[in-house]
Design a protein around this motif. Structure first.
Motif, PDB file in Angstrom:
ATOM      1  N   ALA A   8     -10.611   1.877  -0.741  1.00  0.00           N
ATOM      2  CA  ALA A   8     -10.038   0.612  -0.454  1.00  0.00           C
ATOM      3  C   ALA A   8     -10.898  -0.731  -0.151  1.00  0.00           C
ATOM      4  O   ALA A   8     -11.817  -0.317   0.765  1.00  0.00           O
ATOM      5  N   GLN A  54       0.728  -1.046  -0.017  1.00  0.00           N
ATOM      6  CA  GLN A  54      -0.109  -0.111   0.014  1.00  0.00           C
ATOM      7  C   GLN A  54       0.695   1.311   0.084  1.00  0.00           C
ATOM      8  O   GLN A  54       0.448   2.312  -0.521  1.00  0.00           O
ATOM      9  N   ILE A  96      -9.551   6.342   0.057  1.00  0.00           N
ATOM     10  CA  ILE A  96      -8.131   5.916  -0.044  1.00  0.00           C
ATOM     11  C   ILE A  96      -7.154   7.322   0.167  1.00  0.00           C
ATOM     12  O   ILE A  96      -7.784   8.352  -0.452  1.00  0.00           O
ATOM     13  N   TYR A 148      -4.566  -2.093  -8.362  1.00  0.00           N
ATOM     14  CA  TYR A 148      -3.588  -2.581  -7.399  1.00  0.00           C
ATOM     15  C   TYR A 148      -4.312  -3.418  -6.383  1.00  0.00           C
ATOM     16  O   TYR A 148      -5.279  -3.139  -5.836  1.00  0.00           O
ATOM     17  N   TYR A 149      -3.524  -4.345  -6.012  1.00  0.00           N
ATOM     18  CA  TYR A 149      -3.845  -5.296  -4.764  1.00  0.00           C
ATOM     19  C   TYR A 149      -2.744  -5.174  -3.776  1.00  0.00           C
ATOM     20  O   TYR A 149      -1.724  -5.416  -4.151  1.00  0.00           O
ATOM     21  N   SER A 150      -2.960  -4.832  -2.459  1.00  0.00           N
ATOM     22  CA  SER A 150      -1.877  -4.847  -1.488  1.00  0.00           C
ATOM     23  C   SER A 150      -2.150  -5.863  -0.481  1.00  0.00           C
ATOM     24  O   SER A 150      -2.978  -5.747   0.358  1.00  0.00           O
ATOM     25  N   LEU A 203       0.197   4.020  -2.898  1.00  0.00           N
ATOM     26  CA  LEU A 203      -0.012   5.780  -2.612  1.00  0.00           C
ATOM     27  C   LEU A 203       0.910   6.660  -3.106  1.00  0.00           C
ATOM     28  O   LEU A 203       0.423   7.452  -3.643  1.00  0.00           O
ATOM     29  N   VAL A 217       0.594  -3.646   4.164  1.00  0.00           N
ATOM     30  CA  VAL A 217       0.806  -1.962   4.066  1.00  0.00           C
ATOM     31  C   VAL A 217       1.963  -1.548   3.743  1.00  0.00           C
ATOM     32  O   VAL A 217       2.101  -0.595   2.970  1.00  0.00           O
ATOM     33  N   THR A 235      -6.443  -1.528  -3.566  1.00  0.00           N
ATOM     34  CA  THR A 235      -6.115  -0.112  -3.016  1.00  0.00           C
ATOM     35  C   THR A 235      -6.141   0.894  -4.040  1.00  0.00           C
ATOM     36  O   THR A 235      -6.119   1.974  -3.543  1.00  0.00           O
ATOM     37  N   LEU A 253      -2.615  -6.481   4.905  1.00  0.00           N
ATOM     38  CA  LEU A 253      -3.785  -5.671   4.453  1.00  0.00           C
ATOM     39  C   LEU A 253      -4.806  -6.441   3.597  1.00  0.00           C
ATOM     40  O   LEU A 253      -6.071  -6.359   3.924  1.00  0.00           O
ATOM     41  N   MET A 297     -15.104  -0.627  -5.088  1.00  0.00           N
ATOM     42  CA  MET A 297     -14.393   0.306  -4.849  1.00  0.00           C
ATOM     43  C   MET A 297     -15.173   1.724  -4.984  1.00  0.00           C
ATOM     44  O   MET A 297     -14.580   2.732  -4.445  1.00  0.00           O
ATOM     45  N   GLN A 303      -5.916  -5.892   0.561  1.00  0.00           N
ATOM     46  CA  GLN A 303      -7.314  -5.233   0.054  1.00  0.00           C
ATOM     47  C   GLN A 303      -6.852  -4.752  -1.374  1.00  0.00           C
ATOM     48  O   GLN A 303      -5.570  -4.592  -1.770  1.00  0.00           O
TER      49      GLN A 303
END
Length: 165
Positions: free
Chosen positions: A103, A12, A161, A45-47, A16, A50, A62, A58, A145, A60
């Motif tokens: 997210a 994540q 997010i 994106y998959y995270s 970001l 973190v 993201t 995480l 999302m 999630q």
């Protein structure tokens, strides 16, 4: 050329940075996966965590967006990222990110997504760093999302997010 859909696996904190900068970077800056993508392709994106390497789990989705153009470009990360062979020079793609995306945990979607349904070891394929998604999976993730105004989801309130500045 037909529109395709992609899932990148990135922690994540890196997601970001990419969303804030309007780009996607995958597989430690590799060019080849990004070169397969075309303008208007969907990108998610998959995270799993973190942060790297030992950040909090995480699991999630993201970020979600569309590849903005044809260009795969290389950047320098400066002296802070020097390695034994010199500067770290990752490849990137410009992405038009959906900045209103929320997210979204993967767990509630496991039985509905083509790439996870009926696959006990679904996470193993994510080790490649980038996989191609079906349109069904991309649209389902994108809808999850983008909750309707005032909508709450079972087990958690909606959360935007946020990007570090």
């Amino acid at each position: 050329m037909a529109i395709r859909y992609w899932l990148g696996v990135v922690q994540q904190d890196h997601v970001l940075r990419g969303v804030a900068g309007g780009f996607a970077q995958v597989n430690h800056g590799a060019r080849a996966p990004l070169a397969q993508m075309g303008p208007a392709d969907g990108f998610v994106y998959y995270s799993p965590r973190v942060s790297y390497p030992d950040g909090e789990p995480l699991k999630q989705f993201t970020a979600v967006g569309r590849i903005a153009d044809d260009e795969v470009f290389q950047v320098t990360q400066g002296p802070a990222m020097r390695g034994p062979a010199g500067d770290f020079l990752p490849w990137r793609r410009r992405v038009d990110w959906d900045h209103d995306a929320v997210a979204t945990p993967i767990r509630p979607l496991l039985d509905a997504l083509d790439f996870t349904r009926d696959r006990a070891g679904w996470g193993y394929q994510l080790r490649r760093g980038v996989i191609e998604l079906t349109r069904h999976d991309f649209e389902l993730i994108r809808r999850q999302m983008r909750p309707s105004p005032g909508e709450t989801r079972k087990g958690r309130p909606p959360a935007r997010i946020t990007m570090a500045r």
